[in-house]
Design an enzyme around this catalytic site. Structure first.
Site, mmCIF file in Angstrom:
data_model
loop_
_atom_site.group_PDB
_atom_site.id
_atom_site.type_symbol
_atom_site.label_atom_id
_atom_site.label_comp_id
_atom_site.label_asym_id
_atom_site.label_seq_id
_atom_site.Cartn_x
_atom_site.Cartn_y
_atom_site.Cartn_z
ATOM 1 N N GLY A 1 -44.085 113.815 47.932
ATOM 2 C CA GLY A 1 -42.839 113.179 48.369
ATOM 3 C C GLY A 1 -43.121 111.862 49.074
ATOM 4 N N GLU B 1 -54.289 113.142 48.404
ATOM 5 C CA GLU B 1 -54.106 114.475 49.005
ATOM 6 C C GLU B 1 -54.803 115.544 48.174
ATOM 7 O OE1 GLU B 1 -49.821 114.000 51.300
ATOM 8 O OE2 GLU B 1 -49.803 114.515 49.183
HETATM 9 C C1 5RP Z 1 -46.869 113.251 50.963
HETATM 10 C C2 5RP Z 1 -46.642 114.709 50.941
HETATM 11 C C3 5RP Z 1 -46.052 115.316 52.166
HETATM 12 O O1 5RP Z 1 -46.952 116.242 52.681
HETATM 13 C C4 5RP Z 1 -44.750 115.979 51.804
HETATM 14 O O2 5RP Z 1 -43.902 114.994 51.216
HETATM 15 C C5 5RP Z 1 -44.074 116.586 53.021
HETATM 16 O O3 5RP Z 1 -43.674 115.577 53.890
HETATM 17 P P1 5RP Z 1 -42.870 115.884 55.235
HETATM 18 O O4 5RP Z 1 -43.802 116.608 56.141
HETATM 19 O O5 5RP Z 1 -42.487 114.514 55.723
HETATM 20 O O6 5RP Z 1 -41.672 116.704 54.847
HETATM 21 O O7 5RP Z 1 -46.930 115.406 50.000
HETATM 22 O O8 5RP Z 1 -47.322 112.764 49.723
#
Ligand code: 5RP
Length: 245
Positions: free
Chosen positions: A103, A110
């Site tokens: 996201g 990651e």
């Molecule tokens: C980033 C990610 C994040 O871990 C995922 O989007 C969750 O984000 P948040 O803790 O802001 O909800 O995968 O690439």
């Protein structure tokens, strides 16, 4: 800390519980996103209070910048080579602790960091826990060259797998294509339900031009879910070291 929303109280509680797993001398992977940002802050507090000697690699420039601003020293993954533990957030978590991530657009680093770790622990608020992956858009990182052809091949893959979906979107930021830390683009796949995530992940990654997809399958052994009252629940994946412990 004052004035946190119920969602942020939950994220912070999950982050704090995850940071409690950190031991002196560990080599850590630091995730990306708002929950990971709470984790970085709580980790920096522990390092300062307890003088922990840690080696940390970040999953994004954003996290590296935050960590360094908090007084943590960041090294490259190549300098550390292998990690004991990665703490990261997620966009969706299913009952087997398979994940959708990306996201925040950091899915490639990651996934590399998580794969180079003995353990991946995910921290999240309860809204991320789902029965079946797929309601959150699935990010796919693609290289810029020929991205429209890559998109057409992804479309064909979705059709062959009979996956319901809306048009595939090129991720934007400030009205410009979003560029990842590796200089690539993100295509967001608005699916409904992913019933065979392993088949989809393999088919996506077999397309030339696709660098990586946001399905993190059988990578996470423990998910720490924060609640708005500041408590946490732990979810373990069947067959994982955590479930057996
Ligand atoms: C980033 C990610 C994040 O871990 C995922 O989007 C969750 O984000 P948040 O803790 O802001 O909800 O995968 O690439």
């Amino acid at each position: 800390m004052t004035d946190l929303s119920p969602e942020d109280i939950a994220k912070n509680a999950a982050a704090e519980a995850a940071v409690a797993l950190v031991e002196d001398g560990m080599r850590l992977g630091l995730g990306t996103g708002s929950t990971a940002a709470f984790m970085v802050r709580r980790l920096a507090e522990r390092v300062q209070a307890e003088g922990l000697a840690l080696r940390c690699a970040a999953t994004s420039q954003q996290t590296a910048d935050l960590a360094e601003a908090q007084g943590l020293r960041i090294e490259t993954l190549d300098e550390i080579a292998w990690l004991d533990l990665t703490l990261d957030g997620a966009d969706e978590i299913d009952p087997d602790l398979n994940l959708i991530k990306g996201g925040g657009g950091a899915l490639l680093r990651e996934k590399i960091v998580a794969r180079a770790s003995d353990r991946m622990v995910v921290m999240a608020d309860g809204s991320k826990v789902v029965e079946t992956l797929g309601a959150f858009h699935l990010p796919v990182e693609v290289i810029g060259f020929g991205w429209q052809s890559t998109k057409a091949l992804i479309q064909r893959t979705l059709d062959r797998q009979e996956l319901e979906h809306r048009p595939i979107l090129l991720r934007q930021r400030d009205d410009q294509p979003f560029i990842t830390d590796e200089g690539n683009l993100i295509l967001d796949l608005a699916l409904e339900e992913i019933h065979d995530a392993a088949r989809l992940a393999a088919a996506l990654n077999a397309i030339p031009g696709v660098v990586e997809n946001g399905l993190f399958l059988k990578m996470c052994g423990l998910a720490i879910i924060g609640r708005p009252d500041g408590s946490v629940v732990e979810l373990t994946a069947e067959g994982s070291a955590e479930a057996e412990a």
